[in-house]
Design a protein around this motif. Structure first.
Motif, PDB file in Angstrom:
ATOM      1  N   ALA A 175      18.672   5.930 -46.281  1.00  0.00           N
ATOM      2  CA  ALA A 175      17.986   4.633 -46.316  1.00  0.00           C
ATOM      3  C   ALA A 175      16.482   4.819 -46.112  1.00  0.00           C
ATOM      4  O   ALA A 175      15.670   4.177 -46.780  1.00  0.00           O
ATOM      5  CB  ALA A 175      18.575   3.712 -45.233  1.00  0.00           C
ATOM      6  N   PHE A 176      16.092   5.717 -45.204  1.00  0.00           N
ATOM      7  CA  PHE A 176      14.676   5.979 -44.936  1.00  0.00           C
ATOM      8  C   PHE A 176      13.973   6.487 -46.195  1.00  0.00           C
ATOM      9  O   PHE A 176      12.898   5.999 -46.561  1.00  0.00           O
ATOM     10  CB  PHE A 176      14.537   6.990 -43.792  1.00  0.00           C
ATOM     11  N   LEU A 178      14.966   6.192 -49.341  1.00  0.00           N
ATOM     12  CA  LEU A 178      14.997   5.204 -50.418  1.00  0.00           C
ATOM     13  C   LEU A 178      13.966   4.098 -50.186  1.00  0.00           C
ATOM     14  O   LEU A 178      13.330   3.614 -51.140  1.00  0.00           O
ATOM     15  CB  LEU A 178      16.399   4.589 -50.548  1.00  0.00           C
ATOM     16  N   LEU A 179      13.769   3.680 -48.929  1.00  0.00           N
ATOM     17  CA  LEU A 179      12.784   2.629 -48.641  1.00  0.00           C
ATOM     18  C   LEU A 179      11.353   3.158 -48.746  1.00  0.00           C
ATOM     19  O   LEU A 179      10.437   2.406 -49.033  1.00  0.00           O
ATOM     20  CB  LEU A 179      13.028   2.051 -47.242  1.00  0.00           C
ATOM     21  N   ARG A 180      11.171   4.431 -48.507  1.00  0.00           N
ATOM     22  CA  ARG A 180       9.864   5.042 -48.593  1.00  0.00           C
ATOM     23  C   ARG A 180       9.359   5.176 -50.030  1.00  0.00           C
ATOM     24  O   ARG A 180       8.172   5.134 -50.281  1.00  0.00           O
ATOM     25  CB  ARG A 180       9.929   6.444 -47.972  1.00  0.00           C
TER      26      ARG A 180
END
Length: 181
Positions: A175-176, A178-180
């Motif tokens: 998730a980290f 992908l959000l970055r």
């Protein structure tokens, strides 16, 4: 209430006696699982292959637990079979000769079965005679192989907790990243 009787298992691979184990349980689990009472190191055996159930001192059954390879008593495949003293059970490549302690003494106590030195298979008996052996003990291996360690419920729970934690960490990292992006 049913009392457990001594049940002796002479465990063979081919004509070789691997070990002898005696149990005093109402239910005896047989299989490849380390939690089995009677552990079988046999690729054809299921993890929980069969169980021996004592319904009464003269009613001892072996129940196949849905295995692919089947459970054979005296050569016949069966789902639930009444066992008699001296019966032979075959699971995969493993043979087991059964000794049932169903004799009672004068006080009503259950006595262990007498040694069955005369109940050896013919090939085993002839091998003993040719080797000059005078007893069943001559054929027994010098040391009994150790049973694999049994995993406790706490260890199993810990293993699952660690696996769950690893999955959560992987999800957070994914998730980290992908959000970055």
């Amino acid at each position: 209430m049913v009392s457990p009787i001594p049940i002796r298992f002479d465990v063979y691979r081919g004509d070789e006696l691997l070990r002898t184990e005696t149990f005093h349980e109402l239910i005896i689990k047989i299989g490849r699982a380390t939690s089995s009472h009677l552990y079988l190191d046999d690729d054809d055996a299921s993890r929980l292959h069969a169980m021996v159930e004592v319904a009464a001192p003269n009613e001892v059954y072996i129940v196949d637990l849905g295995s692919r390879a089947g459970t054979y008593v005296n050569g016949a495949r069966g789902e639930k079979t009444l066992l008699q003293d001296g019966d032979e059970i075959r699971i995969g490549e493993t043979r087991m000769r059964i000794g049932l302690g169903v004799t009672t003494g004068a006080t009503g106590d259950v006595l262990p079965p007498a040694p069955a030195s005369d109940s050896l298979p013919p090939t085993l008996t002839s091998a003993l005679v040719e080797a000059g052996a005078t007893s069943r003990a001559s054929l027994a291996p010098s040391s009994v192989p150790p049973r694999p360690p049994v995993e406790t419920a706490e260890a199993s729970l810990m293993r699952w907790a660690v696996a769950g934690l690893v999955l959560v960490l992987l999800f957070v990292l994914l998730a980290f990243f992908l959000l970055r992006a």
